[in-house]
Enzyme design. Structure first.
Site, mmCIF file in Angstrom:
data_model
loop_
_atom_site.group_PDB
_atom_site.id
_atom_site.type_symbol
_atom_site.label_atom_id
_atom_site.label_comp_id
_atom_site.label_asym_id
_atom_site.label_seq_id
_atom_site.Cartn_x
_atom_site.Cartn_y
_atom_site.Cartn_z
ATOM 1 N N SER A 221 -3.806 2.966 -2.794
ATOM 2 C CA SER A 221 -2.351 3.342 -3.082
ATOM 3 C C SER A 221 -1.619 2.419 -1.997
ATOM 4 O O SER A 221 -1.919 2.743 -1.034
ATOM 5 C CB SER A 221 -1.979 4.863 -2.764
ATOM 6 O OG SER A 221 -0.899 5.146 -2.860
ATOM 7 N N GLY A 222 -0.731 1.793 -2.572
ATOM 8 C CA GLY A 222 0.166 0.767 -1.590
ATOM 9 C C GLY A 222 -0.318 -0.380 -1.367
ATOM 10 O O GLY A 222 0.191 -1.425 -0.824
ATOM 11 N N THR B 170 1.554 -1.751 -8.946
ATOM 12 C CA THR B 170 2.410 -1.541 -9.950
ATOM 13 C C THR B 170 3.144 -2.701 -9.968
ATOM 14 O O THR B 170 3.538 -3.383 -11.064
ATOM 15 C CB THR B 170 3.424 -0.277 -9.592
ATOM 16 O OG1 THR B 170 2.478 0.954 -9.419
ATOM 17 C CG2 THR B 170 4.277 -0.311 -10.544
ATOM 18 N N ASN C 11 2.912 4.651 0.435
ATOM 19 C CA ASN C 11 3.570 3.691 -0.468
ATOM 20 C C ASN C 11 4.996 4.471 -0.898
ATOM 21 O O ASN C 11 4.991 5.665 -1.093
ATOM 22 C CB ASN C 11 2.760 3.496 -1.596
ATOM 23 C CG ASN C 11 3.131 2.525 -2.769
ATOM 24 O OD1 ASN C 11 4.335 1.986 -2.280
ATOM 25 N ND2 ASN C 11 2.668 2.327 -3.650
ATOM 26 N N SER D 278 5.055 4.777 -5.156
ATOM 27 C CA SER D 278 3.382 5.067 -5.633
ATOM 28 C C SER D 278 3.466 5.786 -6.863
ATOM 29 O O SER D 278 4.301 6.596 -7.268
ATOM 30 C CB SER D 278 2.648 5.894 -4.616
ATOM 31 O OG SER D 278 1.586 6.531 -5.127
ATOM 32 N N SER D 279 2.591 5.105 -7.938
ATOM 33 C CA SER D 279 2.467 5.763 -9.032
ATOM 34 C C SER D 279 1.788 7.062 -9.046
ATOM 35 O O SER D 279 0.495 7.159 -8.584
ATOM 36 C CB SER D 279 1.657 4.687 -10.117
ATOM 37 O OG SER D 279 2.435 3.650 -10.447
ATOM 38 N N GLY E 154 -4.944 3.969 -7.262
ATOM 39 C CA GLY E 154 -6.167 3.784 -6.264
ATOM 40 C C GLY E 154 -7.054 4.775 -5.876
ATOM 41 O O GLY E 154 -6.630 5.970 -5.823
ATOM 42 N N GLU F 107 -8.150 7.083 -3.306
ATOM 43 C CA GLU F 107 -7.384 7.997 -2.222
ATOM 44 C C GLU F 107 -8.245 8.675 -1.177
ATOM 45 O O GLU F 107 -9.238 9.387 -1.714
ATOM 46 C CB GLU F 107 -6.302 8.763 -2.744
ATOM 47 C CG GLU F 107 -5.258 8.211 -3.664
ATOM 48 C CD GLU F 107 -4.192 9.104 -3.965
ATOM 49 O OE1 GLU F 107 -4.486 10.211 -4.112
ATOM 50 O OE2 GLU F 107 -3.220 8.723 -4.526
#
Length: 1320
Positions: free
Chosen positions: A252-253, A257, A302, A305-306, A532, A534
């Site tokens: 994540s980050g 995306t 992030n 973040s999605s 992603g 985590e």
């Protein structure tokens, strides 16, 4: 001039010889003596012709000016501009580059001259600057040529492909990534896998120029870029019919995306253009802002973040044009709706709505523009640096309009979003029933009432659903009160379910707009952008599900990478060397095993009757996985006598491929069940809000269902299985995203963090797999094309096949046989050192070839410049010599004339003087009165010498005339080369003219001979006689002369053909201009030719019009046809027609393509639009005008509401039976409809159009094209009663229906005037 004529040697011109050989050219004039001492003949010039009498001063003056303009000659470069900047070397004249190649290697043709070459010759130095850059260069070295625009992938400091890394280690890999990151090169290859390191700042590497650079490129011939893998996937899909998928993974980050958006934008940019294609591409791209608003949130790692997984299948046709797509979403993190940690935010849409919504919108939604007012937003003002929520809200609204959301759908969507936000403010209070049991009630009913007003629901119904629960026991229903904690649980469950189902509806609505019609053949490119891996301090059920999905993606990455590698070696006939790697299938089985997996145990606990909590769940896991090497818990570690204080009691740990993750089982059962009480579903079903009602179909009391919904874990497991099955059918392309730091700082690289990601992403294993057998492989054709210059046998052209050429090339380079392997279609190279050696040799060879090309080109350029200057010098010299000879001739002529005049005067004076002296004073005349003949000095002298025998006065004239006579004789005796040259030029010109004339006659003879067989022998005479008789017989003139010996009879007079021929020739030379508006024509010279003259005038005008029409474009032709049709319909019939002549017919007056508001109307018209304008429709009820948008297509006539942009009336062209207009200058139009049509029952239409002439004309043309029948049009000013118009509309009568005017009734001028008054 005299200065140059008197010097024996003249410098001719120094620049030529100095440019070619470094020596000035000395030219000796005829008769000037031997050459000067020390002069050296020029080897670059032939010896001059001796007949040239002198070198003209004009030539030398011209060359001096030329050299002054170009530089300082041999003295040095021009001030302010070095010789190297103009392409020459320092030792040469700047305007004439040295053919030896400047500071580069000398050309072979100039070797052996016995003088220094450039780089060591006088005026230059071994350390002189290079021509391109001016950087000092070492002596004896060759300047390398300009290499490719992109850096080589084999850069030793930071290779672009990690497969080429040597030595291969984690430290070297990490150092390479860090070195490239410091250069702002964030992309790196591992074979065909792209590694992307998030820079946390925008970089100028995504411009349209970059898109063009990577379009249809060779994957390994350009710098690593995400555009390269996108182009490779797109070209494989388009050219080889292989379905593609692009898998984007990472923490994540890490920038997943943004990577997916870059891939989609690149595919949209390189695919073909077109109105329909652009619309599809825009819809696909605009789905991102909508989904990001509702599915993304700020987390600690992030800012965007999605919080859901997205997989988009983009479908293409056989040409590679996008047709549409389908979006699948996975596991929205709906728990974020009711709770998020400090420092994070809820979903973006809540903040965007409060910041960007207008005051009217917020008032309608019953919201306040203050984030601190809402409990689900943690009652805190959250301002995200670098993110403008108001601008993002407007962008989201625009994206919805582009996708196709109606205003009503957008409003309903925002209303449901407001309901979710306001549910967080519903507060409950505790109370007790009469039985003493705890119950709950609404503490502040204001929020509940506002929610009920938004969705059209009775507040008591919603309150009962939140504070109580209906339990069915057999055939009885019991209403049970809920405690405050249970009530809050119901409130949060309702909010989470509403938002989750709303997000699913949003995705389905987008799919409805972008989905491809069934039945079309399509190719598919999938783009996976999913959360992603985590690892947090406190990891719950969501992290467990997310990491399980990443384990599955890692598994497919390993299997498909190894499978692809193995298949390639087998396909090419190369022996496969197995590679050891970590297989994470044991971890996937630990989680997803259908019998003893963690998800199966969780579902079993959720369905088990009795008391169920997380303690029983963790106990069961400890019993089943006590001996599993990838599972740990406090109990299993104690059994092994291992102490780990970091592992709490209600937690378990899994050894993922990315590292060890500890999960807290608190909330696992609740989140897996995700139960929503039936009372809440039924309450939502009872709401009047259409969208909210559709989200809860199970609440319909007519269709009750006792079946339990599937658990969240089982649903996600099935979705992941479907996704994996879909990915296995496509060719994978991988983008591995890496997060360089935890603080989101721009261009900060944290080695420890990156190394951990390198390990759990398996990048080292991926590199080892690629290098297990051979580190490099390439098709024979591009390999031979790149390296064929290294062998004389393959350069410049290889005539055999590509494999044989590659074998010959590598055999000549003498590489060890174990370093090479020849597959069926590819060459395989084992170690990177071999490829480095190949690249180094290629760079050296390219430098040599560039030097040779430069030397050859400079020599050619010097020769061309010299030849051009030599021609110019010869031409100038010839003109100047001719001018000098003409002046000399004129001077000689004047001198001779003067000399003749003096001689004649002297002769006359001498005769007169001799006559006077012949008579002595007092001498008498002879007989007859005549004087005696003069006495001569000597009777033996001839008469020609008589003047020299005169006395002393005659000798005085001869003293001064004799030198003049000698000078005249000397001038006449000088060879007149100019006259001879002039005669030669005249003879050459006459020869050229004679040859041209003979050639023309010969070509004409051949042409006549070729085409003679197509005509009779007397065809020419017959045609000319026929044309002549036709021209003269119409005027009563005889075309034939009377018979020989007969007088002219009473018939028409005979006119000789000479007059007709003279008329036709004169007409040919005096034709009027080709402008079609020019009707001028020369008059006939004879009366008998007047009719023929008129005929020729008409023929010429028609021919002129034909030529004008042929040069018109299709658009201009269509406009003229429309204007012609309007002339036929309205000329001299309607007063408005005269005003429309100067107005061009535009057709489209609304701007449908520019105005997003009219996109739905544009979809209705599609590609069949003929005309679009704003009209006014007269209301049948009260006669008022109502604005409407009129769209005329090839099949329909549409009237739409301008505010909502919705069609109000759609008429088929076959329903129109006629039209009527007045003969005045108004814009009234009556459309008569058939009674059998759907709209004809209401009567005819009366419209007011500002472009009436164009509207009727285009309607007429469209009807002709569609039905092959003309529009029945009536232009009248009388009325006959229509079927549906009220009496007040036309008090003195009505229009004659059907396009036929009636002669009865009162004149309708007053009615027309009143209607014209309505029209403005």
């Amino acid at each position: 001039m005299t200065v140059f004529l008197m010097r024996p040697f003249v410098l001719l011109p120094s620049a030529h010889c100095r440019a070619l050989c470094g020596q000035p050219r000395l030219r000796r004039l005829p008769g000037s003596g031997p050459a000067a001492a020390g002069s050296v003949p020029c080897p670059g010039f032939p010896e001059p012709r001796e007949e040239a009498p002198f070198v003209c001063s004009a030539t030398i003056a011209f060359l001096c000016l030329f050299l002054l303009r170009g530089g300082g000659g041999a003295a040095g470069p021009r001030a302010g501009l070095g010789a190297s900047a103009r392409g020459g070397c320092r030792c040469c004249v700047p305007q004439f580059p040295c053919p030896e190649g400047g500071p580069w290697a000398p050309a072979p043709s100039w070797a052996g001259r016995g003088r220094p070459q450039c780089g060591s010759c006088p005026g230059g130095s071994p350390g002189s600057a290079t021509p391109a850059t001016g950087v000092p260069q070492a002596a004896g070295t060759a300047q390398p040529p300009a290499m490719e625009a992109t850096a080589s992938l084999l850069d030793a400091a930071a290779v672009g492909d990690l497969v080429m890394l040597d030595p291969l280690s984690e430290e070297a890999l990490l150092r390479t990534l860090q070195e490239r990151f410091s250069r702002e090169e964030i992309y790196t290859y591992i074979g065909e896998v792209v590694i992307s390191v998030n820079p946390y700042k925008p970089l100028p590497i995504y411009t349209p120029e970059k898109v063009e650079e990577y379009h249809d490129c060779n994957f390994f011939a350009v710098k690593p870029h995400i555009y390269a893998i996108a182009d490779d996937a797109y070209c494989s899909l388009r050219d080889r019919d292989q379905d593609q998928c692009i898998l984007i993974t990472g923490e994540s980050g890490a920038g997943k995306t943004e990577a997916s958006k870059l891939v989609m934008s690149y595919v949209a940019a390189v695919s073909s253009k077109g109105e329909e294609v652009d619309k599809v591409k825009e819809q696909l791209l605009q789905s991102n802002p909508v989904l990001e608003a509702f599915g993304n949130a700020k987390t600690i790692r992030n800012d965007n973040s999605s919080r859901f997984g997205k997989y988009m299948d983009v479908e293409f046709d056989f040409k590679g044009d996008p047709l549409g797509g389908v979006i699948s979403n996975y596991l929205l993190e709906k728990s974020r709706i009711v709770h998020h940690v400090k420092g994070e935010r809820n979903f973006h849409i809540f903040y965007q709505l409060l910041a960007g919504g207008s005051a009217q919108l917020l008032q309608k939604l019953k919201l306040r523009p203050d984030c601190s007012h809402y409990g689900y937003l943690n009652r805190e003002k959250s301002v995200l640096p670098g993110m403008d929520d108001a601008a993002n809200f407007r962008a989201m609204q625009d994206a919805m309009a582009i996708i196709g959301f109606t205003p009503a759908e957008v409003t309903a969507l925002l209303e449901v979003t407001a309901v979710v936000l306001k549910l967080g403010n519903v507060e409950l209070s505790s109370c007790f029933q009469a039985s003493g049991m705890e119950a709950s009630s609404i503490a502040e009913p204001q929020e509940l009432q506002e929610i009920s007003q938004l969705v059209g629901l009775d507040p008591s119904t919603l309150e009962q659903a939140l504070c109580s629960r209906t339990v069915k026991v057999r055939d009885e229903s019991v209403l049970t009160a809920l405690s405050v904690s249970q009530g809050y649980y119901c409130r949060d469950a309702l909010a989470k379910n509403i938002y989750s189902r709303l997000f699913d509806w949003l995705v389905d609505r987008i799919n409805t707009s972008i989905r491809v019609k069934p039945g079309e053949q399509r190719k598919v490119m999938g783009v996976l952008d999913i959360y992603g891996f985590e690892i947090f301090q406190d990891n719950g059920f969501e992290q467990f599900i997310i990491n399980y999905c990443n384990e599955k993606l890692q598994q497919i990455f390993i299997l498909m990478t190894l499978k692809e590698e193995q298949e390639e070696y087998v396909r090419e006939g190369i022996q496969w060397t197995p590679v050891e790697f970590f297989d994470n299938s044991i971890i996937c089985d630990l989680i997803e095993n259908s019998k003893v997996g963690i998800l199966a145990m969780l579902d079993e606990e959720c369905l088990r009757p009795g008391t169920v909590n997380e303690d029983t769940f963790i106990t069961k896991l400890n019993q089943i996985f006590a001996s599993h090497k990838h599972y740990e818990s406090k109990e299993t570690l104690n059994a092994k006598h291992v102490t780990d204080i970091s592992l709490p009691l209600r937690c378990f740990r899994i050894h993922h491929y990315a590292g060890k993750v500890t999960y807290n089982v608190t909330g696992f059962i609740e989140k897996n069940n995700d139960l929503l009480f039936r009372d809440l579903s039924q309450a939502m079903w009872a709401a009047q809000h259409t969208l909210l009602r559709s989200l809860f179909p199970e609440g319909d009391p007519q269709r009750p269902s006792l079946k339990l919904p599937p658990t969240t874990g089982s649903q996600f497991k099935a979705s992941v299985a479907t996704l994996m099955k879909n990915l296995y059918t496509k060719n994978p392309n991988y983008i591995r995203c890496i997060k360089p730091n935890d603080t989101k700082t721009a261009m900060l690289f944290t080695p420890d963090l990156v190394l951990a990601q390198v390990r759990y992403l398996g990048l080292m294993e991926n590199v080892r797999v690629r290098r297990a057998g051979y580190a490099f492989r390439q098709l024979y054709q591009p390999f031979l094309k790149r390296y064929k210059m290294l062998s004389s046998r393959t350069w410049p052209h290889w005539m055999g096949n590509d494999r044989e050429g590659t074998e010959v090339l590598l055999a000549e380079l003498q590489f060890p046989p174990e370093e090479l392997a020849y597959g069926h279609t590819k060459i395989f190279i084992r170690s990177p050192q071999t490829l480095f050696d190949l690249e180094k040799r290629r760079q050296q060879r390219v430098a040599e070839l560039a030097t040779l090309i430069q030397a050859t080109f400079r020599g050619w350029r010097c020769r061309k410049q010299y030849q051009q200057m030599r021609k110019s010098q010869i031409l100038i010299s010839a003109w100047f010599r001719g001018h000098a000879q003409r002046n000399r001739y004129k001077q000689m002529k004047r001198s001779v004339l003067l000399l003749q005049a003096y001689a004649r005067g002297w002769k006359v004076s001498a005769v007169r003087h001799a006559g006077v002296r012949g008579h002595a004073p007092g001498q008498r005349c002879s007989a007859g009165g005549r004087p005696a003949p003069p006495r001569t000095v000597s009777p033996h002298l001839p008469p020609s010498l008589l003047p020299f025998s005169l006395s002393l006065p005659l000798a005085r004239y001869a003293c001064w005339c004799f030198p003049l006579l000698l000078w005249a004789l000397w001038v006449l005796a000088v060879p007149l080369q100019s006259r001879r040259l002039l005669r030669e030029l005249k003879v050459q010109r006459r020869r050229h003219l004679a040859a041209s004339t003979i050639s023309a006659y010969w070509k004409g003879y051949q042409t006549r001979r070729m085409y003679r067989r197509y005509f009779r022998s007397n065809a020419r005479m017959r045609l000319s006689n026929f044309i002549y008789r036709r021209m003269v017989s119409s005027d009563g003139i005889s075309a034939s002369p009377p018979p020989r010996g007969c007088a002219q009879g009473p018939g028409p007079p005979f006119v000789p053909p000479a007059q007709v021929q003279k008329y036709l020739i004169g007409l040919r030379n005096n034709l009027p201009p080709m402008a079609v508006l020019d009707r001028t024509w020369p008059p006939a010279p004879y009366k008998f030719l007047s009719d023929a003259n008129q005929e020729l005038k008409g023929i010429f005008y028609l021919w002129k019009c034909k030529k004008y029409r042929e040069q018109l474009s299709p658009q201009q032709r269509a406009v003229l046809q429309a204007k012609l049709c309007a002339s036929e319909l309205f000329k001299d019939k309607k007063a408005l027609y005269a005003h429309s002549l100067q107005q061009p017919f535009r057709g489209e007056y609304l701007g449908l393509t520019q105005n997003r508001k009219y996109q739905k109307l544009q979809a209705v018209a599609k590609d069949k639009l003929v005309m679009a304008e704003a009209v006014q429709k007269v209301n049948r009820a009260n006669g008022k005008k109502v604005p409407r948008l009129l769209l005329l297509t090839t099949e329909h006539l549409v009237l739409a509401d301008p505010k909502a942009a919705q069609p109000k009336l759609v008429l088929s062209l076959s329903d129109i039976r006629g039209a009527s207009v007045s003969r005045f200058s108004d814009g009234l139009l009556a459309l008569h409809l058939k009674e059998t049509s759907a709209a004809g029952g209401k009567g005819d239409l009366l419209l007011v159009s500002p472009h009436l002439i164009e509207l009727v004309t285009r309607l007429h043309q469209t009807l002709m094209d569609a039905t092959a029948q003309a529009l029945p049009l009536s232009i009248v000013d009388q009325y006959a009663g229509p079927r549906a118009w009220p009496t007040w509309a036309f008090p003195e009568g009505a229009w004659a229906g059907g396009g036929v005017a009636t002669a009865q009734g009162v004149s309708g001028r007053a009615g027309w005037n009143r209607a014209a008054h309505w029209a403005g």
